[in-house]
Design a protein around this motif. Structure first.
Motif, PDB file in Angstrom:
ATOM      1  N   GLN A 220      47.905  -2.527  26.935  1.00 52.40           N
ATOM      2  CA  GLN A 220      46.457  -2.316  26.972  1.00 52.40           C
ATOM      3  C   GLN A 220      45.941  -2.092  28.391  1.00 52.40           C
ATOM      4  O   GLN A 220      44.762  -1.757  28.580  1.00 52.40           O
ATOM      5  N   SER A 221      46.800  -2.265  29.369  1.00 52.63           N
ATOM      6  CA  SER A 221      46.396  -2.084  30.759  1.00 52.63           C
ATOM      7  C   SER A 221      46.012  -0.623  31.008  1.00 52.63           C
ATOM      8  O   SER A 221      46.760   0.288  30.648  1.00 52.63           O
ATOM      9  N   PRO A 222      44.869  -0.372  31.617  1.00 55.51           N
ATOM     10  CA  PRO A 222      44.479   1.007  31.920  1.00 55.51           C
ATOM     11  C   PRO A 222      45.508   1.737  32.781  1.00 55.51           C
ATOM     12  O   PRO A 222      45.733   2.933  32.601  1.00 55.51           O
ATOM     13  N   GLU A 223      46.151   0.993  33.697  1.00 59.13           N
ATOM     14  CA  GLU A 223      47.155   1.620  34.551  1.00 59.13           C
ATOM     15  C   GLU A 223      48.358   2.082  33.739  1.00 59.13           C
ATOM     16  O   GLU A 223      48.873   3.190  33.942  1.00 59.13           O
ATOM     17  N   VAL A 224      48.803   1.248  32.807  1.00 56.06           N
ATOM     18  CA  VAL A 224      49.949   1.610  31.965  1.00 56.06           C
ATOM     19  C   VAL A 224      49.594   2.790  31.073  1.00 56.06           C
ATOM     20  O   VAL A 224      50.361   3.752  30.946  1.00 56.06           O
ATOM     21  N   ARG A 225      48.442   2.731  30.461  1.00 57.19           N
ATOM     22  CA  ARG A 225      48.039   3.798  29.535  1.00 57.19           C
ATOM     23  C   ARG A 225      47.894   5.134  30.259  1.00 57.19           C
ATOM     24  O   ARG A 225      48.316   6.182  29.752  1.00 57.19           O
ATOM     25  N   ALA A 226      47.319   5.099  31.445  1.00 58.46           N
ATOM     26  CA  ALA A 226      47.137   6.333  32.199  1.00 58.46           C
ATOM     27  C   ALA A 226      48.481   6.898  32.650  1.00 58.46           C
ATOM     28  O   ALA A 226      48.716   8.113  32.577  1.00 58.46           O
ATOM     29  N   ARG A 227      49.373   6.021  33.109  1.00 54.18           N
ATOM     30  CA  ARG A 227      50.674   6.497  33.599  1.00 54.18           C
ATOM     31  C   ARG A 227      51.507   7.073  32.463  1.00 54.18           C
ATOM     32  O   ARG A 227      52.122   8.138  32.612  1.00 54.18           O
TER      33      ARG A 227
END
Length: 331
Positions: A284-291
Protein backbone atom coordinates in the motif's frame (compact mmCIF):
# COMPACT_ATOMS: atom_id res chain seq x y z
CA UNK A 1 13.26 -44.67 49.13
CA UNK A 2 12.68 -46.96 46.16
CA UNK A 3 9.88 -46.18 43.75
CA UNK A 4 7.74 -48.88 42.28
CA UNK A 5 8.57 -49.45 38.58
CA UNK A 6 5.38 -47.86 37.34
CA UNK A 7 5.96 -44.81 39.50
CA UNK A 8 9.49 -44.47 38.13
CA UNK A 9 8.07 -44.55 34.61
CA UNK A 10 5.50 -41.90 35.53
CA UNK A 11 8.23 -39.70 36.96
CA UNK A 12 10.28 -40.13 33.77
CA UNK A 13 7.33 -39.24 31.52
CA UNK A 14 6.50 -36.23 33.67
CA UNK A 15 10.06 -34.96 33.43
CA UNK A 16 10.08 -35.48 29.66
CA UNK A 17 6.74 -33.70 29.37
CA UNK A 18 7.98 -30.73 31.36
CA UNK A 19 11.08 -30.53 29.17
CA UNK A 20 8.96 -30.63 26.02
CA UNK A 21 6.69 -27.93 27.40
CA UNK A 22 9.74 -25.79 28.17
CA UNK A 23 11.00 -26.20 24.58
CA UNK A 24 7.54 -25.43 23.20
CA UNK A 25 7.34 -22.39 25.43
CA UNK A 26 10.71 -21.12 24.23
CA UNK A 27 9.68 -21.79 20.61
CA UNK A 28 6.45 -19.88 21.15
CA UNK A 29 8.41 -16.98 22.61
CA UNK A 30 10.71 -17.01 19.55
CA UNK A 31 7.68 -16.87 17.24
CA UNK A 32 6.09 -14.09 19.27
CA UNK A 33 9.31 -12.05 19.17
CA UNK A 34 9.97 -12.64 15.46
CA UNK A 35 11.77 -10.96 13.79
CA UNK A 36 14.71 -10.24 16.07
CA UNK A 37 17.38 -10.11 13.35
CA UNK A 38 17.66 -9.29 9.63
CA UNK A 39 15.70 -11.37 7.11
CA UNK A 40 17.20 -12.61 3.84
CA UNK A 41 15.07 -12.42 0.69
CA UNK A 42 16.44 -14.68 -2.04
CA UNK A 43 15.92 -13.53 -5.63
CA UNK A 44 16.48 -16.46 -8.01
CA UNK A 45 17.49 -14.22 -10.92
CA UNK A 46 20.36 -11.78 -11.57
CA UNK A 47 20.61 -8.36 -10.00
CA UNK A 48 19.34 -5.43 -12.01
CA UNK A 49 16.40 -7.15 -13.71
CA UNK A 50 12.71 -6.45 -13.05
CA UNK A 51 12.39 -9.35 -10.57
CA UNK A 52 15.33 -7.98 -8.58
CA UNK A 53 13.94 -4.45 -8.70
CA UNK A 54 10.54 -5.57 -7.42
CA UNK A 55 12.22 -7.53 -4.63
CA UNK A 56 14.36 -4.61 -3.49
CA UNK A 57 11.45 -2.17 -3.64
CA UNK A 58 9.17 -4.41 -1.57
CA UNK A 59 12.00 -5.47 0.78
CA UNK A 60 12.74 -1.89 1.79
CA UNK A 61 9.16 -1.19 2.86
CA UNK A 62 8.68 -4.65 4.33
CA UNK A 63 11.75 -4.13 6.51
CA UNK A 64 10.43 -0.79 7.73
CA UNK A 65 7.11 -2.39 8.63
CA UNK A 66 8.68 -5.37 10.40
CA UNK A 67 11.32 -3.35 12.22
CA UNK A 68 14.19 -5.44 10.85
CA UNK A 69 16.10 -5.09 7.56
CA UNK A 70 15.11 -7.39 4.69
CA UNK A 71 18.33 -8.04 2.79
CA UNK A 72 18.08 -9.09 -0.86
CA UNK A 73 20.47 -11.80 -2.03
CA UNK A 74 20.65 -13.01 -5.65
CA UNK A 75 21.04 -16.75 -6.24
CA UNK A 76 20.38 -17.19 -9.93
CA UNK A 77 20.65 -20.22 -12.17
CA UNK A 78 18.72 -23.21 -13.54
CA UNK A 79 15.69 -21.13 -14.47
CA UNK A 80 15.23 -19.84 -10.94
CA UNK A 81 15.48 -23.27 -9.33
CA UNK A 82 18.80 -22.76 -7.52
CA UNK A 83 17.45 -19.91 -5.42
CA UNK A 84 14.08 -21.57 -4.90
CA UNK A 85 15.71 -24.82 -3.78
CA UNK A 86 17.92 -22.89 -1.36
CA UNK A 87 14.88 -21.42 0.37
CA UNK A 88 12.93 -24.69 0.25
CA UNK A 89 15.71 -26.33 2.28
CA UNK A 90 16.32 -23.39 4.61
CA UNK A 91 15.33 -23.37 8.27
CA UNK A 92 11.57 -22.66 8.49
CA UNK A 93 12.03 -19.80 10.94
CA UNK A 94 10.95 -16.83 8.84
CA UNK A 95 14.47 -15.53 8.28
CA UNK A 96 14.97 -16.90 4.75
CA UNK A 97 12.34 -16.00 2.13
CA UNK A 98 11.97 -16.28 -1.63
CA UNK A 99 10.80 -13.87 -4.29
CA UNK A 100 8.75 -16.45 -6.20
CA UNK A 101 7.83 -16.22 -9.88
CA UNK A 102 5.78 -18.23 -12.37
CA UNK A 103 8.55 -20.83 -12.51
CA UNK A 104 7.04 -22.17 -9.29
CA UNK A 105 4.05 -23.28 -11.34
CA UNK A 106 5.98 -24.79 -14.24
CA UNK A 107 9.40 -26.07 -13.13
CA UNK A 108 8.32 -29.50 -11.95
CA UNK A 109 7.02 -30.28 -15.44
CA UNK A 110 10.06 -28.91 -17.27
CA UNK A 111 12.96 -30.39 -15.30
CA UNK A 112 13.41 -34.11 -14.79
CA UNK A 113 15.27 -33.79 -11.52
CA UNK A 114 14.47 -31.03 -9.06
CA UNK A 115 15.89 -31.04 -5.56
CA UNK A 116 12.61 -29.68 -4.21
CA UNK A 117 8.88 -29.62 -4.92
CA UNK A 118 7.88 -25.99 -5.60
CA UNK A 119 4.40 -26.31 -4.14
CA UNK A 120 5.08 -28.79 -1.32
CA UNK A 121 8.36 -27.45 0.02
CA UNK A 122 7.43 -23.76 -0.13
CA UNK A 123 4.43 -21.87 1.17
CA UNK A 124 3.16 -18.46 0.00
CA UNK A 125 3.03 -15.55 2.40
CA UNK A 126 1.68 -12.99 -0.08
CA UNK A 127 0.95 -12.30 -3.74
CA UNK A 128 2.94 -9.18 -4.60
CA UNK A 129 2.34 -8.30 -8.24
CA UNK A 130 1.27 -9.54 -11.65
CA UNK A 131 2.17 -8.50 -15.20
CA UNK A 132 0.15 -9.83 -18.13
CA UNK A 133 1.43 -10.91 -21.52
CA UNK A 134 0.57 -8.81 -24.58
CA UNK A 135 0.56 -9.69 -28.27
CA UNK A 136 2.86 -7.25 -30.06
CA UNK A 137 3.46 -6.47 -33.73
CA UNK A 138 5.78 -4.02 -35.43
CA UNK A 139 4.41 -0.65 -36.46
CA UNK A 140 4.61 -1.65 -40.11
CA UNK A 141 2.70 -4.90 -39.71
CA UNK A 142 -0.39 -4.77 -41.97
CA UNK A 143 -2.87 -6.03 -39.35
CA UNK A 144 -4.37 -3.32 -37.17
CA UNK A 145 -6.52 -5.65 -35.07
CA UNK A 146 -6.19 -9.14 -33.63
CA UNK A 147 -8.78 -10.51 -36.05
CA UNK A 148 -6.82 -9.09 -38.99
CA UNK A 149 -3.63 -10.71 -37.73
CA UNK A 150 -5.33 -14.08 -37.40
CA UNK A 151 -6.76 -13.79 -40.91
CA UNK A 152 -3.26 -13.19 -42.28
CA UNK A 153 -1.58 -16.10 -40.51
CA UNK A 154 -4.45 -18.52 -41.18
CA UNK A 155 -4.19 -17.78 -44.89
CA UNK A 156 -0.62 -19.13 -44.84
CA UNK A 157 -0.47 -21.99 -42.30
CA UNK A 158 3.01 -22.63 -40.93
CA UNK A 159 4.59 -19.78 -42.89
CA UNK A 160 4.57 -17.10 -40.18
CA UNK A 161 7.17 -17.09 -37.41
CA UNK A 162 6.67 -15.58 -33.98
CA UNK A 163 8.42 -15.61 -30.62
CA UNK A 164 8.04 -15.01 -26.91
CA UNK A 165 10.20 -13.93 -23.99
CA UNK A 166 11.75 -17.43 -23.68
CA UNK A 167 10.75 -21.08 -24.13
CA UNK A 168 8.29 -22.41 -21.55
CA UNK A 169 7.63 -19.01 -19.99
CA UNK A 170 3.99 -18.06 -19.51
CA UNK A 171 4.36 -15.87 -22.61
CA UNK A 172 5.28 -18.95 -24.65
CA UNK A 173 2.70 -21.21 -23.01
CA UNK A 174 -0.01 -18.58 -23.41
CA UNK A 175 0.83 -18.21 -27.11
CA UNK A 176 0.47 -21.97 -27.62
CA UNK A 177 -2.97 -21.99 -26.01
CA UNK A 178 -4.08 -18.90 -27.90
CA UNK A 179 -3.11 -20.17 -31.34
CA UNK A 180 -4.65 -23.56 -30.56
CA UNK A 181 -7.96 -21.90 -29.69
CA UNK A 182 -7.73 -19.65 -32.75
CA UNK A 183 -6.95 -22.56 -35.08
CA UNK A 184 -3.78 -20.89 -36.37
CA UNK A 185 -0.47 -22.61 -37.19
CA UNK A 186 2.71 -20.58 -36.67
CA UNK A 187 6.33 -21.48 -35.98
CA UNK A 188 7.68 -20.45 -32.57
CA UNK A 189 11.30 -19.25 -32.59
CA UNK A 190 12.90 -20.03 -29.25
CA UNK A 191 15.39 -17.59 -27.67
CA UNK A 192 17.25 -18.00 -24.40
CA UNK A 193 16.06 -14.62 -23.21
CA UNK A 194 14.02 -11.60 -24.12
CA UNK A 195 16.97 -9.36 -25.06
CA UNK A 196 17.89 -11.29 -28.21
CA UNK A 197 14.25 -11.93 -29.03
CA UNK A 198 13.53 -8.22 -28.78
CA UNK A 199 16.46 -7.36 -31.07
CA UNK A 200 15.27 -9.79 -33.73
CA UNK A 201 11.67 -8.63 -33.37
CA UNK A 202 12.68 -5.04 -34.01
CA UNK A 203 14.91 -6.18 -36.88
CA UNK A 204 11.96 -7.88 -38.55
CA UNK A 205 13.17 -11.47 -38.14
CA UNK A 206 9.65 -12.34 -36.96
CA UNK A 207 6.53 -10.15 -36.93
CA UNK A 208 4.57 -11.25 -33.83
CA UNK A 209 5.86 -11.23 -30.27
CA UNK A 210 4.29 -12.44 -26.99
CA UNK A 211 5.82 -10.57 -24.06
CA UNK A 212 4.98 -8.60 -20.92
CA UNK A 213 4.93 -4.82 -21.21
CA UNK A 214 8.07 -3.79 -19.33
CA UNK A 215 10.77 -4.63 -21.91
CA UNK A 216 8.63 -3.52 -24.85
CA UNK A 217 7.32 -0.25 -23.43
CA UNK A 218 10.20 1.95 -24.67
CA UNK A 219 9.57 0.72 -28.23
CA UNK A 220 5.86 1.36 -27.81
CA UNK A 221 6.53 4.93 -26.73
CA UNK A 222 8.87 5.35 -29.72
CA UNK A 223 6.09 4.23 -32.06
CA UNK A 224 7.98 1.13 -33.24
CA UNK A 225 5.50 -1.48 -31.99
CA UNK A 226 1.79 -1.89 -31.28
CA UNK A 227 -0.13 -4.08 -28.85
CA UNK A 228 -3.03 -5.98 -30.45
CA UNK A 229 -4.35 -7.64 -27.29
CA UNK A 230 -3.56 -8.69 -23.75
CA UNK A 231 -3.59 -12.46 -23.17
CA UNK A 232 -5.96 -12.34 -20.23
CA UNK A 233 -9.61 -12.44 -19.25
CA UNK A 234 -9.78 -8.68 -18.76
CA UNK A 235 -8.08 -5.51 -19.89
CA UNK A 236 -5.02 -4.48 -17.96
CA UNK A 237 -5.00 -1.14 -16.12
CA UNK A 238 -1.41 -0.84 -17.36
CA UNK A 239 -2.73 -0.36 -20.90
CA UNK A 240 -6.52 0.01 -20.65
CA UNK A 241 -7.01 0.81 -24.35
CA UNK A 242 -5.72 -2.62 -25.40
CA UNK A 243 -8.51 -5.24 -25.61
CA UNK A 244 -8.28 -8.61 -23.92
CA UNK A 245 -8.33 -11.83 -25.92
CA UNK A 246 -11.41 -12.77 -23.88
CA UNK A 247 -13.48 -9.89 -25.21
CA UNK A 248 -12.28 -10.72 -28.71
CA UNK A 249 -13.67 -14.23 -28.54
CA UNK A 250 -10.96 -16.26 -26.75
CA UNK A 251 -11.92 -16.60 -23.08
CA UNK A 252 -10.17 -18.49 -20.30
CA UNK A 253 -6.62 -17.76 -21.45
CA UNK A 254 -4.83 -15.95 -18.66
CA UNK A 255 -1.07 -15.76 -19.26
CA UNK A 256 -0.19 -13.58 -16.30
CA UNK A 257 3.31 -13.89 -14.80
CA UNK A 258 3.41 -13.10 -11.10
CA UNK A 259 5.62 -12.48 -8.09
CA UNK A 260 4.99 -13.94 -4.67
CA UNK A 261 6.61 -13.85 -1.26
CA UNK A 262 7.41 -17.46 -0.28
CA UNK A 263 8.74 -19.19 2.83
CA UNK A 264 9.85 -22.75 3.62
CA UNK A 265 6.80 -24.99 3.96
CA UNK A 266 7.14 -25.69 7.70
CA UNK A 267 7.31 -22.00 8.64
CA UNK A 268 4.93 -21.40 11.59
CA UNK A 269 1.55 -20.08 10.51
CA UNK A 270 1.88 -17.17 12.92
CA UNK A 271 5.01 -15.98 11.12
CA UNK A 272 3.40 -16.47 7.70
CA UNK A 273 0.40 -14.44 8.88
CA UNK A 274 2.68 -11.67 10.13
CA UNK A 275 4.57 -11.67 6.83
CA UNK A 276 1.27 -11.41 4.98
CA UNK A 277 0.06 -8.53 7.13
CA UNK A 278 3.28 -6.57 6.71
CA UNK A 279 3.54 -7.35 2.99
CA UNK A 280 0.05 -5.93 2.57
CA UNK A 281 1.17 -2.75 4.30
CA UNK A 282 4.26 -2.55 2.10
CA UNK A 283 2.16 -2.94 -1.04
CA UNK A 284 0.00 0.00 0.00
CA UNK A 285 3.04 2.27 0.17
CA UNK A 286 2.87 5.01 -2.48
CA UNK A 287 6.57 4.49 -3.19
CA UNK A 288 6.10 0.77 -3.84
CA UNK A 289 3.02 1.28 -5.98
CA UNK A 290 4.66 3.98 -8.07
CA UNK A 291 7.86 1.98 -8.58
CA UNK A 292 6.08 -1.23 -9.57
CA UNK A 293 3.72 0.65 -11.88
CA UNK A 294 6.75 2.19 -13.60
CA UNK A 295 7.88 -1.38 -14.35
CA UNK A 296 4.42 -2.24 -15.72
CA UNK A 297 3.44 -4.45 -12.80
CA UNK A 298 -0.07 -4.53 -11.41
CA UNK A 299 0.31 -4.30 -7.64
CA UNK A 300 -1.60 -7.02 -5.78
CA UNK A 301 -3.18 -6.63 -2.35
CA UNK A 302 -1.19 -9.50 -0.82
CA UNK A 303 -4.05 -11.97 -0.78
CA UNK A 304 -4.77 -14.61 1.82
CA UNK A 305 -1.93 -17.17 2.08
CA UNK A 306 -4.27 -20.16 1.79
CA UNK A 307 -6.05 -18.62 -1.21
CA UNK A 308 -2.71 -17.82 -2.89
CA UNK A 309 -1.58 -21.43 -2.32
CA UNK A 310 -4.78 -22.74 -3.92
CA UNK A 311 -4.35 -20.38 -6.87
CA UNK A 312 -0.75 -21.53 -7.36
CA UNK A 313 -1.91 -25.15 -7.49
CA UNK A 314 -4.51 -24.23 -10.10
CA UNK A 315 -1.93 -22.36 -12.17
CA UNK A 316 0.46 -25.30 -11.92
CA UNK A 317 -2.17 -27.78 -13.06
CA UNK A 318 -3.24 -25.55 -15.94
CA UNK A 319 0.21 -24.86 -17.34
CA UNK A 320 1.43 -28.37 -16.57
CA UNK A 321 -1.19 -29.72 -18.96
CA UNK A 322 0.01 -27.36 -21.71
CA UNK A 323 3.63 -28.39 -21.10
CA UNK A 324 2.76 -32.09 -21.29
CA UNK A 325 0.63 -31.64 -24.39
CA UNK A 326 3.49 -29.96 -26.23
CA UNK A 327 6.20 -32.16 -24.72
CA UNK A 328 8.29 -29.23 -23.51
CA UNK A 329 11.50 -29.79 -21.51
CA UNK A 330 14.29 -27.50 -20.34
CA UNK A 331 16.88 -30.07 -19.24
Amino acid sequence: MKLFPHLRRLAHFAAAGLAALAVMGAHAEDIAAWPTRPITLIVPFPAGGPTDTVARTVALQLGKSLGQPVVVENKQGAGGNIGASWVAHAAPDGYTLLLGTATLATSKYLFKQLSYDPLKDLTPAALLATTPVFIWVGSGFPAQKLADMLALVKAKPGQYNYSSSAPATLAHLGSLVFFERAGAQLVHLGYKGSAQAMNDFLAGVFPIYFEVAQPVAPQLKAGKVRALAVVAGRRSPLMPDVPSVAELGYPSIDAVPFMTLMAPAATPKAIVARLNDNARRALQSPEVRARLASLYFEVADGGDPAAVAAWLRTESDKWGEVIRRHDLKLD
